[in-house]
Design a protein around this motif. Sequence first.
Motif, PDB file in Angstrom:
ATOM      1  N   UNK A 202      10.765  -0.444   2.411  1.00 32.84           N
ATOM      2  CA  UNK A 202       9.338  -0.173   2.603  1.00 32.84           C
ATOM      3  C   UNK A 202       8.872  -0.621   3.987  1.00 32.84           C
ATOM      4  N   UNK A 203       8.133   0.270   4.653  1.00 36.30           N
ATOM      5  CA  UNK A 203       7.570  -0.071   5.970  1.00 36.30           C
ATOM      6  C   UNK A 203       6.052  -0.152   5.955  1.00 36.30           C
ATOM      7  N   UNK A 204       5.395   0.422   4.940  1.00 36.62           N
ATOM      8  CA  UNK A 204       3.939   0.358   4.924  1.00 36.62           C
ATOM      9  C   UNK A 204       3.329   1.115   3.770  1.00 36.62           C
ATOM     10  N   UNK A 205       1.992   1.022   3.691  1.00 34.22           N
ATOM     11  CA  UNK A 205       1.230   1.667   2.636  1.00 34.22           C
ATOM     12  C   UNK A 205       0.018   2.378   3.223  1.00 34.22           C
ATOM     13  N   UNK A 206      -0.472   3.359   2.494  1.00 38.42           N
ATOM     14  CA  UNK A 206      -1.756   3.994   2.776  1.00 38.42           C
ATOM     15  C   UNK A 206      -2.662   3.608   1.614  1.00 38.42           C
ATOM     16  N   UNK A 207      -3.847   3.052   1.923  1.00 34.34           N
ATOM     17  CA  UNK A 207      -4.686   2.478   0.880  1.00 34.34           C
ATOM     18  C   UNK A 207      -6.069   3.124   0.840  1.00 34.34           C
ATOM     19  N   UNK A 208      -6.724   2.881  -0.257  1.00 35.03           N
ATOM     20  CA  UNK A 208      -8.072   3.405  -0.477  1.00 35.03           C
ATOM     21  C   UNK A 208      -8.904   2.284  -1.095  1.00 35.03           C
ATOM     22  N   UNK A 209      -9.765   1.669  -0.276  1.00 35.21           N
ATOM     23  CA  UNK A 209     -10.583   0.525  -0.692  1.00 35.21           C
ATOM     24  C   UNK A 209      -9.738  -0.555  -1.345  1.00 35.21           C
ATOM     25  N   UNK A 210      -8.646  -0.897  -0.660  1.00 30.25           N
ATOM     26  CA  UNK A 210      -7.811  -1.994  -1.118  1.00 30.25           C
ATOM     27  C   UNK A 210      -6.755  -1.629  -2.130  1.00 30.25           C
ATOM     28  N   UNK A 211      -6.715  -0.382  -2.554  1.00 28.90           N
ATOM     29  CA  UNK A 211      -5.745   0.051  -3.562  1.00 28.90           C
ATOM     30  C   UNK A 211      -4.651   0.879  -2.882  1.00 28.90           C
ATOM     31  N   UNK A 212      -3.394   0.440  -2.926  1.00 28.78           N
ATOM     32  CA  UNK A 212      -2.319   1.239  -2.338  1.00 28.78           C
ATOM     33  C   UNK A 212      -2.084   2.516  -3.150  1.00 28.78           C
ATOM     34  N   UNK A 213      -2.159   3.663  -2.495  1.00 33.99           N
ATOM     35  CA  UNK A 213      -1.947   4.936  -3.187  1.00 33.99           C
ATOM     36  C   UNK A 213      -0.770   5.726  -2.604  1.00 33.99           C
ATOM     37  N   UNK A 214      -0.335   5.374  -1.395  1.00 34.86           N
ATOM     38  CA  UNK A 214       0.841   5.980  -0.772  1.00 34.86           C
ATOM     39  C   UNK A 214       1.722   4.848  -0.265  1.00 34.86           C
ATOM     40  N   UNK A 215       3.042   4.983  -0.475  1.00 36.24           N
ATOM     41  CA  UNK A 215       3.970   3.998   0.076  1.00 36.24           C
ATOM     42  C   UNK A 215       5.012   4.716   0.928  1.00 36.24           C
ATOM     43  N   UNK A 222      14.443   4.336  11.207  1.00 41.85           N
ATOM     44  CA  UNK A 222      13.027   4.699  11.247  1.00 41.85           C
ATOM     45  C   UNK A 222      12.775   6.157  11.549  1.00 41.85           C
ATOM     46  N   UNK A 223      13.764   7.010  11.303  1.00 42.19           N
ATOM     47  CA  UNK A 223      13.613   8.432  11.635  1.00 42.19           C
ATOM     48  C   UNK A 223      13.340   9.315  10.423  1.00 42.19           C
ATOM     49  N   UNK A 224      13.577   8.804   9.223  1.00 38.30           N
ATOM     50  CA  UNK A 224      13.310   9.557   7.992  1.00 38.30           C
ATOM     51  C   UNK A 224      12.467   8.686   7.071  1.00 38.30           C
ATOM     52  N   UNK A 225      11.339   9.218   6.640  1.00 40.81           N
ATOM     53  CA  UNK A 225      10.406   8.480   5.781  1.00 40.81           C
ATOM     54  C   UNK A 225      10.386   9.109   4.395  1.00 40.81           C
ATOM     55  N   UNK A 226      10.556   8.273   3.380  1.00 38.23           N
ATOM     56  CA  UNK A 226      10.421   8.716   1.997  1.00 38.23           C
ATOM     57  C   UNK A 226       9.036   8.323   1.504  1.00 38.23           C
ATOM     58  N   UNK A 227       8.283   9.305   1.012  1.00 43.58           N
ATOM     59  CA  UNK A 227       6.896   9.084   0.599  1.00 43.58           C
ATOM     60  C   UNK A 227       6.819   8.951  -0.920  1.00 43.58           C
ATOM     61  N   UNK A 228       6.201   7.866  -1.355  1.00 43.07           N
ATOM     62  CA  UNK A 228       5.939   7.645  -2.780  1.00 43.07           C
ATOM     63  C   UNK A 228       4.429   7.645  -3.007  1.00 43.07           C
ATOM     64  N   UNK A 229       4.023   8.075  -4.194  1.00 46.84           N
ATOM     65  CA  UNK A 229       2.602   8.216  -4.531  1.00 46.84           C
ATOM     66  C   UNK A 229       2.315   7.469  -5.828  1.00 46.84           C
ATOM     67  N   UNK A 230       1.160   6.804  -5.870  1.00 43.63           N
ATOM     68  CA  UNK A 230       0.726   6.126  -7.093  1.00 43.63           C
ATOM     69  C   UNK A 230      -0.791   6.199  -7.175  1.00 43.63           C
ATOM     70  N   UNK A 231      -1.309   6.856  -8.170  1.00 41.47           N
ATOM     71  CA  UNK A 231      -2.755   6.985  -8.335  1.00 41.47           C
ATOM     72  C   UNK A 231      -3.352   5.661  -8.797  1.00 41.47           C
ATOM     73  N   UNK A 232      -4.646   5.422  -8.513  1.00 43.76           N
ATOM     74  CA  UNK A 232      -5.292   4.193  -8.996  1.00 43.76           C
ATOM     75  C   UNK A 232      -5.138   4.050 -10.508  1.00 43.76           C
ATOM     76  N   UNK A 233      -4.760   2.853 -10.942  1.00 41.07           N
ATOM     77  CA  UNK A 233      -4.581   2.597 -12.366  1.00 41.07           C
ATOM     78  C   UNK A 233      -3.167   2.808 -12.855  1.00 41.07           C
ATOM     79  N   UNK A 234      -2.335   3.506 -12.083  1.00 41.64           N
ATOM     80  CA  UNK A 234      -0.955   3.726 -12.491  1.00 41.64           C
ATOM     81  C   UNK A 234      -0.092   2.521 -12.117  1.00 41.64           C
ATOM     82  N   UNK A 235       1.018   2.353 -12.834  1.00 48.14           N
ATOM     83  CA  UNK A 235       1.892   1.212 -12.597  1.00 48.14           C
ATOM     84  C   UNK A 235       3.103   1.567 -11.745  1.00 48.14           C
ATOM     85  N   UNK A 236       3.611   2.782 -11.865  1.00 43.99           N
ATOM     86  CA  UNK A 236       4.850   3.158 -11.211  1.00 43.99           C
ATOM     87  C   UNK A 236       4.616   4.092 -10.022  1.00 43.99           C
TER      88      UNK A 236
END
Length: 661
Positions: A202-215, A222-236
Motif C-alpha cells: 500500500x502506498x496511499x488512500x483516497x478519502x472522503x471526509x476522513x473515510x478511506x474509499x480508495x486504496x 512504483x510503475x503499476x498501481x492496483x486500485x481497491x475500493x471500499x464504500x463507507x460502512x463496508x469492511x472489506x
Amino acid sequence: MTTPFALDPAFAEQAASAKPSVVPPTVEELLRDAEVLDSALSPDGTRAAILIRKTFDKKSFAQILFYETSAGETAKPVVLGDLDVEQVEWANEDRLLVWLRFDKDAKGRASGLNIYDTFVPIPVRRILSIGADGKNDVILFANQRGVLRRQFNLSNVVDLMHDEPRLILMQLWDTQAEVEALYRVDVYTGEATLVEKGRQATTGWFTQNGVPVIRYDSNPRGTVITIYVRAPGEAEWKLYRKVRKNELEQLSELDFVAPTPEPGVVLMLGLDEGADMPTIRRFDTRDMKVGDVVAQDAQRQIKGVFIDEGYNALSVSTSDDRANHRFFDPKLAAHYKAVNAYFDHECNVRPFDVSRDHKRFIFYVTGPRHPGAYWLYDLEHKNVELLGERRPWLSSDRLAPMKALAIKTRDGKGVTAYLSTPITPTKGPRPMVVLPHGGPEARDALDFDLFAQTFAAQGWLVLQPNFRGSGGYGRAFAEAGRRHWGDLMQDDVEDCVAHVIGLGLADPARIAICGASYGGYAALMGAVRKPDLYKAVVSIAGDADLLESLAFSRQEDGADSQAYDYWVKTMGDPKTDKAALAAASPALRAAEIKAPVLLIHGTEDTIVTPKQSRIMAKALKGAGKTCELVEMKGVGHRDWSDANWTMILEKSVAHIGKGFA
C-alpha cells in the motif's frame, strides 16, 4: 498598489532601499529560496494567512501575516523564528497548520541515512498546529514519542475533515509493521489515533471526509498501481483494476480527482472508449460503476477539478497554451474571465483557495515572466489584491518572454512550440538551445520554466517543442508518437528548429540541445540524426539503449505488467522491432555523434536506470568522442535538491557555452 507583504515594517524598509536593476537573473537568484511560501484563506473568508521566510544579515526567520480581508489591513503577525517552513493551512477558523522542515538535528548533525557507502540526506518534516493568536502551539503526534523519534516524515495530511473541526487524517510509514498507516490527529492536542494500516504494497488512500474509499497498492518500482475500493460502512476492500503510473507520478488511464458531497461517490477522470479527450464522471464505490458525465471538453484535455471544502465541484482545469479553468456557475465564470483580463490574458490564473460562501478566492498566478504570486479576489467588490510574490527579486522585466509558435511539420501536420527570447539586445541571429520535454506524454506550456530562464539569461534563445507523442493534446496526438521515438518524434523537433532558423532568429552555427528523461533521449538522438547541427548535447537521466530499457522494464515490472506493455507499445516490441529499436538507440550509434556530450544521472534513479548513461558514456568514449558523465549519489529521477539543481544548471550552461564558443 499596497500589499499585505509590504505592510510589514521590516519588509517595507528593505523594499524601499532596494534598487531595481534590469539584468537577467543568475542561477543563484533563480534557485534562491522563495520568501512568500504559501497563502491560505480562512473558511469564512475573513482572513488570509501568508507564510513568509525572510533573511536579514544571514539570519532567517519565519512568520505568518494575517490579512483582514474586509478591513484591508494586516493584524499582528505570528512570529515563528528561525524555522524552515514550507506550507500553511487552516484546520478550522482558529487553528493553523504549519509544515516544518529540519535538515539538522539539535546537535547540528545532518539528517539522513547511510545507504551502503553513501550518506543520503533526508529532511525531518513535522506539522505545527497553532492558534491564530500565536498561542497553544503543539506538534502533531505529540502523544506518540516513539513515532516522533523514529519518523523522518510526519507531514502527510490526507484529509482536513472539514465536518470534524478538531480532527485531520494523516498518513505515515509504520516503521515497526513496515506498512503505511492512517491516523486521526487532534489539531488542539496533537494526539493521534490509529485508523487503519495498509498492506505491504500500500502506498496511499483516497478519502472522503476522513473515510478511506480508495486504496492504492504499488509494485516495488512504483510503475503499476492496483486500485481497491471500499464504500463507507463496508469492511472489506474490493479489487477494481490495475493501471500504470507514469513518469509524472500520475495514473495514466484513470484517476480519482475529487470527492463529492454524496457519501461513497467520487469523481473519476478517464478516457471513454473511442474518445480522444478524457471525461470526468461520477464513480460509485458501492457498485464500482462509472456514472454520469460531470465535465467533458472535445477540444482541450481536462486535467483536474477544483472543489470547495464541502466537496462541491466549482471548476475543471484544462490543458492549453496557458492553464484555464472552466467554472460551472456562470457568475463565477464571469468573475474568472475578469480576473484573467486583469492580467491581460498573459498568465496562468489558477484557483488556489476559496471561502465557504464563494465570495473570496485566492488565485495563484504564474507565467513565463512571473515565477509565482498569490492574489486575493473579492467577488462583491470585484477587487484584486496582491498578497505576496514568491520571488519578488525576479521582476518580469528581468525574465525572458515566451511566445507560442504554430509550426507545420514536413508531413503537413501541425505542432506547437514555445520560444523564449533573452532580454539582452543583440544584432543578428542568436544562439539557441533546443529543450525537448520529458515523458514523453508530458507537455510544455506558456509558464515559468527554470531551464528556459537559465539559458535565456545567457543570451540564448530557448525552443521547447511539443512534438507528436506529447500529452495534453488528446489520445490521437499522443499515440501518433508510438513506436516513432527515433524518427517522427525527432522529425517534429527538427522541423521546429528549422522553423526558427528560417525566421532568421537563430544562428544555425550555434545550436545546442538539452533535455531530461525522454528529453535527454531526444537530445542524444538529435545528435545522432543531425551531427552537424548541434554543437553541444546535454542528457539528464535519459535513455540511450531502447533494447536495454525494455529489458529493464520487463525484469523489474514483469512481462505481463501494464508498465511493460505500455513501453512495448510506445518504444517497440523487442521480438519484432529489434532492428528499429537498435536504429533508434543513441548508444548503438555513438560513432555518428560529433558534438561533445554531457551526461548527468542520479545513482538511485528507478525510472531510467543510471546504467543507461553509463552505457552511453562507454559507447562515446569507445568511439573516441568527447563525453563527461556526472553521477549524483543517492539521487533519483526527480525531486532534485537545490544543490542538485545548481550543479545541473551550472554544468549545463558551462558545457553549452563551451560548445558555442
